[in-house]
Structures are given as C-alpha cells and as structure tokens.
Design an enzyme around this catalytic site. Structure first.
Site, PDB file in Angstrom:
ATOM      1  N   ASP A 199     -60.827  38.456  -8.736  1.00  0.00           N
ATOM      2  CA  ASP A 199     -61.319  37.821  -7.515  1.00  0.00           C
ATOM      3  C   ASP A 199     -62.146  36.587  -7.880  1.00  0.00           C
ATOM      4  O   ASP A 199     -63.077  36.666  -8.688  1.00  0.00           O
ATOM      5  CB  ASP A 199     -62.173  38.823  -6.737  1.00  0.00           C
ATOM      6  N   GLY A 214     -63.135  39.908   6.739  1.00  0.00           N
ATOM      7  CA  GLY A 214     -63.849  38.833   6.068  1.00  0.00           C
ATOM      8  C   GLY A 214     -63.463  37.473   6.620  1.00  0.00           C
ATOM      9  O   GLY A 214     -62.810  37.364   7.654  1.00  0.00           O
ATOM     10  N   GLN A 216     -64.588  44.026   4.406  1.00  0.00           N
ATOM     11  CA  GLN A 216     -63.904  43.263   3.358  1.00  0.00           C
ATOM     12  C   GLN A 216     -64.533  41.884   3.217  1.00  0.00           C
ATOM     13  O   GLN A 216     -64.726  41.180   4.209  1.00  0.00           O
ATOM     14  CB  GLN A 216     -62.411  43.147   3.681  1.00  0.00           C
ATOM     15  N   SER A 217     -64.900  41.500   1.988  1.00  0.00           N
ATOM     16  CA  SER A 217     -65.467  40.191   1.688  1.00  0.00           C
ATOM     17  C   SER A 217     -66.731  39.948   2.517  1.00  0.00           C
ATOM     18  O   SER A 217     -67.677  40.723   2.428  1.00  0.00           O
ATOM     19  CB  SER A 217     -64.413  39.100   1.913  1.00  0.00           C
ATOM     20  N   ALA A 218     -66.757  38.893   3.333  1.00  0.00           N
ATOM     21  CA  ALA A 218     -67.927  38.651   4.180  1.00  0.00           C
ATOM     22  C   ALA A 218     -68.160  39.830   5.123  1.00  0.00           C
ATOM     23  O   ALA A 218     -69.309  40.165   5.449  1.00  0.00           O
ATOM     24  CB  ALA A 218     -67.740  37.372   4.975  1.00  0.00           C
TER      25      ALA A 218
END
Length: 339
Positions: free
Chosen positions: A311, A138, A209-211
């Site tokens: 989060d 991310g 993960q994430s982005a």
C-alpha cells in the site's frame, strides 16, 4: 325568446355531455391506474443521481480552489481516468446491480445533514435474522461515497450478510468532526432499525477502509469514552461484535508528511483535521495510550487491523502499532498468499 332558451338548453346539454365524457374518461383512467411502476422509481433515481452529480461537481470546483490546478494534479487525474476506463467493464456490472437489483435499498435517510444516507445490501434469503456489517468507505476524506462499497455489499449479501454502507460529508462540505458525527449517527440508525430489514442487532460488525477506517476508529473510541463517563448515547460500543480496519491510518502526526508528498498537501490536510491542535483528538493510536481513558478502552470490542504491505496511499506500518490494552490484533496481508 324561445329561440334563445333553446340555444341555452342546447349549450347546457352540450356542456353536460362534455363533462360526462370527461368524467367517464377520468373514471376509466382511475380504474386502470396501477401502483407506482419501476419506471417512476427509475425516474426518481435519475433525479436523485442528477442532484448528487451537481453537488459533487460543485464541491469539486470548491476543492480545486483549495488545491490549485498544477501539473501533479492534472497528471494524476489523467492517470485515474485511464485506470477507470480499463476497469469500466467491471464497474458496469457492479453499477447495474447497484441501480437495478431489488436487494439494494439506496439512499436510506439516517439523519438531517447533507449526505446523511446509507445503502443497504440485503440477502435474497429472508429466513431468520442476519448478521450485519456496517461499512465506512474511504476516499482521502475528500471523495468518499457510499456506492464505493457496492462490490463488498454484493459479495457479502450473497453469503447471507446484510451490509450497510454509510455515506458522510466529505471535505470541503465538512471537516473531520462532521464526518465522525455523521458516521456515528449512521451506526445508531443501523442499531435501532436494522431488525426491520431482517438484521440481527446482536450481531453487528463495524468495518472501515482507508480514510473510512480512520473515521470509524475515531467514532469507536469517542463512543467508548462517552459510555465510560455515563453520557447518554443512542448506541453502545459494547454491542459491537468486532471492528475491522482495512488499510487505515490511526496516527495523524505520522501521516501528515506522507500525505503531503503524495499530493494531499499539508494545508489541506490541516483544514480537514481542523488544525494540528486536533491531531491528538483524532489519532486513536495516540489516545488509547492516555491512562485517563482506561475505562473506555476496556469497553472496546476486538479490533482487527488489515493492511497490505504494498500500500502506497497509507504505509502499512500505520497499522503496525500493537496495544494489548486496546485489544489490537494485526494481520498483515502479504503480497502473495502463503502456500
């Protein structure tokens, strides 16, 4: 005349002696020449690191022109610097392993675009083919980098799992379609070459993960649509054993205001995602509900989404959409492990 001939003879003889001595020394150096040393490899690593540092610095200044330098960004950069200093002892351990371990192959080229590189974390045990995790890091589509997966790569490699951390172009070097293309090409490289590194092409798992979770889920769905329409592809989504999304966001319509309130301003987010008109294309949660791609949905592997309830970068409800036709399974990670 005789004197001149004697002088010429002496000069030639001296020259021959010098040439002979030079050749003798050259032969000695050649005979003693060793294969490229770790020092040469380290020098190349330093040069590569310097080039990447220059690139990141240049892109950072370009990004600052987009963001503007205001109080909020200065305050958060200072907080990030303090946080990094506190974590420095742990970072140094991971960095030492990343740069000096023989089990890490850095910056393997997978394409012809800038930052088309990936890192491979290999187990010490070379017996038999190993399962493979393709990890997409991310970084808010802006500061993603393959080295962010070093700790994961080390931990899984110690458990006889090969990890391939894919790098991709960030904004402003590229926009979302560039990121999706880069990651897809990286996955293709892993599929077609991982057996050369001891990996099992039949046991490949995709993780973002994430982005990186958003980008890899877009890749997954786009690949399934291509396969369902008979388009020629360099890798098959049906070959994946499973997809794991960690703290990702899959509906851009629901995230744009949240990101704006946290400093990823709406104008920047729209630039990254190529305008609001592209939100549907790059929102997997929205696209899977389209009945026209029902055949593509059936090709998807099991999809497991993880999200922490604390989060704040991306709210946990971004992963709470449950769509049985898309095989979505949600596991919420609570603040404390259940007793």
């Amino acid at each position: 005349m005789n004197m001149m001939n004697a002088m010429e003879t002496k000069t030639v003889g001296s020259s021959s002696s010098v040439d002979g001595g030079t050749n003798h020394r050259r032969r000695r150096r050649t005979a003693g020449k060793q294969p490229p040393s770790r020092q040469n490899s380290f020098s190349q690593d330093i040069g590569h690191a310097a080039a990447e540092t220059y690139l990141i610095t240049r892109l950072s200044f370009t990004l600052l022109r987009y963001l503007g330098v205001g109080y909020r960004w200065i305050n958060r950069l200072f907080a990030l610097a303090c946080y990094a200093i506190l974590l420095m002892p742990g970072f140094l351990q991971v960095a030492y392993h990343y740069f000096f371990s023989s089990q890490v192959q850095r910056s393997v080229i997978y394409g012809d675009q800038p930052r088309n590189r990936l890192d491979l974390f290999l187990p010490t045990n070379s017996d038999g083919q190993k399962p493979v995790v393709v990890f997409v890091t991310g970084g808010a589509w802006i500061i993603g980098y393959k080295a962010w997966g070093s700790l994961l790569g080390r931990q899984l490699a110690e458990r006889n799992i090969i990890v391939a951390c894919i790098d991709y172009r960030n904004f402003p070097q590229g926009t979302i379609s560039d990121m999706v293309n880069d990651v897809s090409n990286g996955i293709s490289f892993v599929y077609n070459n991982i057996d050369d590194y001891g990996g099992d092409p039949k046991r490949i798992y995709l993780m973002g993960q994430s982005a990186g979770a958003h980008i890899s889920s877009c890749v997954l769905l786009e690949q399934a649509i291509k396969e369902s329409t008979g388009e020629s592809t360099s890798w098959s989504v049906s070959q994946l054993k499973a997809y794991f999304g960690l703290s990702g966001g899959y509906n851009l319509f629901n995230l744009v205001d949240h990101f704006h309130s946290r400093g990823l301003y709406r104008s920047i987010f729209l630039s990254i995602m190529e305008g609001k008109e592209s939100f549907k294309q790059f929102s997997p949660e929205v696209r899977v509900k389209d009945p026209r791609i029902r055949d593509a949905i059936s090709l998807l592997p099991p999809i497991i989404l993880f999200h922490g309830t604390s989060d704040q970068s991306i709210p946990s409800d971004a992963s709470s959409s449950h769509n049985p036709s898309a095989k979505l399974v949600l596991f919420t990670l609570w603040k404390k492990d259940p007793e």
